[in-house]
Design a protein around this motif. Sequence first.
Motif, PDB file in Angstrom:
ATOM      1  N   SER A  92       0.820  -1.214   0.000  1.00 35.92           N
ATOM      2  CA  SER A  92       0.000   0.000   0.000  1.00 35.92           C
ATOM      3  C   SER A  92       0.851   1.259   0.000  1.00 35.92           C
ATOM      4  O   SER A  92       0.512   2.250  -0.649  1.00 35.92           O
ATOM      5  N   ARG A  93       1.959   1.228   0.722  1.00 36.08           N
ATOM      6  CA  ARG A  93       2.796   2.414   0.858  1.00 36.08           C
ATOM      7  C   ARG A  93       3.942   2.431  -0.151  1.00 36.08           C
ATOM      8  O   ARG A  93       4.709   3.402  -0.180  1.00 36.08           O
ATOM      9  N   GLY A  94       4.088   1.354  -0.937  1.00 40.43           N
ATOM     10  CA  GLY A  94       5.141   1.342  -1.946  1.00 40.43           C
ATOM     11  C   GLY A  94       6.537   1.406  -1.379  1.00 40.43           C
ATOM     12  O   GLY A  94       7.437   2.009  -1.979  1.00 40.43           O
ATOM     13  N   GLY A  95       6.769   0.812  -0.225  1.00 42.32           N
ATOM     14  CA  GLY A  95       8.084   0.826   0.391  1.00 42.32           C
ATOM     15  C   GLY A  95       8.331   1.994   1.313  1.00 42.32           C
ATOM     16  O   GLY A  95       9.382   2.051   1.972  1.00 42.32           O
ATOM     17  N   THR A  96       7.392   2.941   1.399  1.00 35.22           N
ATOM     18  CA  THR A  96       7.562   4.087   2.298  1.00 35.22           C
ATOM     19  C   THR A  96       7.230   3.679   3.723  1.00 35.22           C
ATOM     20  O   THR A  96       6.132   3.186   3.984  1.00 35.22           O
ATOM     21  N   PRO A  97       8.136   3.854   4.685  1.00 39.52           N
ATOM     22  CA  PRO A  97       7.859   3.434   6.066  1.00 39.52           C
ATOM     23  C   PRO A  97       6.866   4.361   6.733  1.00 39.52           C
ATOM     24  O   PRO A  97       6.627   5.489   6.277  1.00 39.52           O
TER      25      PRO A  97
END
Length: 672
Positions: free
Chosen positions: A572-577
């Motif tokens: 969902s976040r595309g690898g963004t923490p």
Amino acid sequence: MATARKRRELFTILETSADTESTTVCDSQDSPLNLSADVKWFEIPYRKPDSDEEDEVREEDGEGENGFTSTAAAPETADAASFIAGGGCNIILVTGSNGIKHDEEEYAEDCYYSTSNNCSDTTSNDSDIDFSDLEEEERTSFFSFEDDLGEDCTSPDFWGEPDQVISIEPFSAVSGPQHTLGDDADTRDYFRILFPDSLFEHMVEQTNNYALYRQRRSGKSDPHWHPTDLREMKAYVGLNILMGINQLPDTGMYWASDIFIGNAGFKKTMTARRFEKLTQYIQLCDREAEPVRGERGYDALFKIRPLLDVVENTMWDAYMPNRCLTVDKCAIVVKGRFSPTQYMPSKPLKKGLTVWMLCDSRSGYCHRAKIYVGKPSEDEAAASLGYRVVNSLVRGLEGQYHHLFMDSFFTSVPLLQRLLRDGLYACGPSQPARKGYPEVLRPHNVGKLSPGEFYQCQRGNLVATVTRDVKVVSCLSTNSAPGIVGISPSHHQRETDGEGDSDSMDSSCLSFGVPRPLPLLLYQENMRGVDLCDQLRECYQVGRPCKKWWRYFLWFYVNLCIVNAYIILRESRGGTPPAGFNGKQFTQRHFRVRLAQQLIGDYQGARGMERAARKRHADSPIEYGHRLERMSERSRRCRNCTNKGLRHESVFGCKICNVHLCRGGCFSEFHK
């Protein structure tokens, strides 16, 4: 060699050499076959004799062993060798007659397979697998197998030669995570999608009820127990998650006074005794309403049924399945006694409980899990176990054209026919002795195969393949056209690529392994969903070993929800923490630690509540079950006198406190 018309071959032999140009091999990135980029795939052209004179010439040369025909490559097909890049090998795609005859009109029809020397283009109308929008009358009906379900798959006329057009409907269903969380959502929010707060509340209610039920049955009250609440239950689950990251041999070591062993966070959250009491009384169902074996409504999974009813729905709704799915089993190691426990000598986990899983082939997300609870009843004995398991796992996917990949335990002709009728494609190795598998492809008819040599039979979309790689492999598929071969880079090539210190031409050239037919390539690339899920789940265990079998399933599903929540967050976040994370990469370990911390929060109420309970017991010890009674036949030292530096022994004491006390004033003095 030559062959008569009745034993006509369908494919030519491609003899290749190591100096074949590799530029003619198709790039897998242009193919919708779910193959990795390093797999080179190509099409074996169909070769049909132009006249009866060619048949007579072939007849003089003889036939191959076991009734299968093999011929040398004709001059006009010499250019076809450019389909293969790599070392010399002979690929024979011949379906032996073995009594299978064909009409003259069948041979007069145009060949389905392309005869050009270029790589097959899967986007054209001449494609091996039709992904284009053709007119309805030109496409083989997808549900044509509905009539085949009533036919005898063991009939000699059931299977034919692999010269039929197959139809693969495009996958267009909605897939991926399904939620409404924003960018400010944290790990607890993603976990709540799969494990809602209502389930925690149910655990609190049933745990308190079970504690009272146990005390009523024993006739004694538990002085160290007081009702739990929602915050404490979340903190308890959070501590169990942290135990999988900070693993110690014994539970009590987390509360040890040794600064090098004990955990200050555990001590601050709750005492060791409170943690043990929650472990003792935790429950998911109403034990008073549990039916016994033999009664109407008996359920072997009654103890975890409320958990299953909630989690199975949330896992299915939170992530819509992608195109390729994997069906396989996993094992849970247990120490308790449970009748469905299986012994699996070929598995790393020799003894455990079996769970059938449907997972995404790429991400490893588990969409559905079914627990094996023993042999089927008499009314279910007609259907095989694998047939029933797969149909129960894919319920709700009918008509969406997913591609299923499964191992030989499940794969069978009736199952693939049923799935094809329901709008699902499948692929997987099969056992040659299983009912419906082509008789001509069984080991005693095929004989000894060379590496890369394979034979195929077909009926509509259903294709049976037998080939030899390291060993002989039999395969059934409904999503692969016959006559397509792929070659993956060999292990030697991958090792030389990593060295990078060789200047020779040989080390710089591509080196490929044994050619494999398309069904095995697809199986190799997509049969890993359950393995990925197991890798993520086994990295960090949740819960502690015990003797109650149902608790293993409780922690198994909690762990599974954590893995699924991590996959949803990652996609969902595309690898963004999440906000507040300062590391370079947000891994599963960071997800688990952050989730446990958010579940525990600022809860610290257990220690103060236990101190208040001890004070109430001191005011009236008799009221709470403390009484002076005979402890044993042998006298022991009085605990109260020992605390004062005196040495007195007594056979009396307090059983609740488990201490020996003198009959005088030591009882009341000790409880104050």
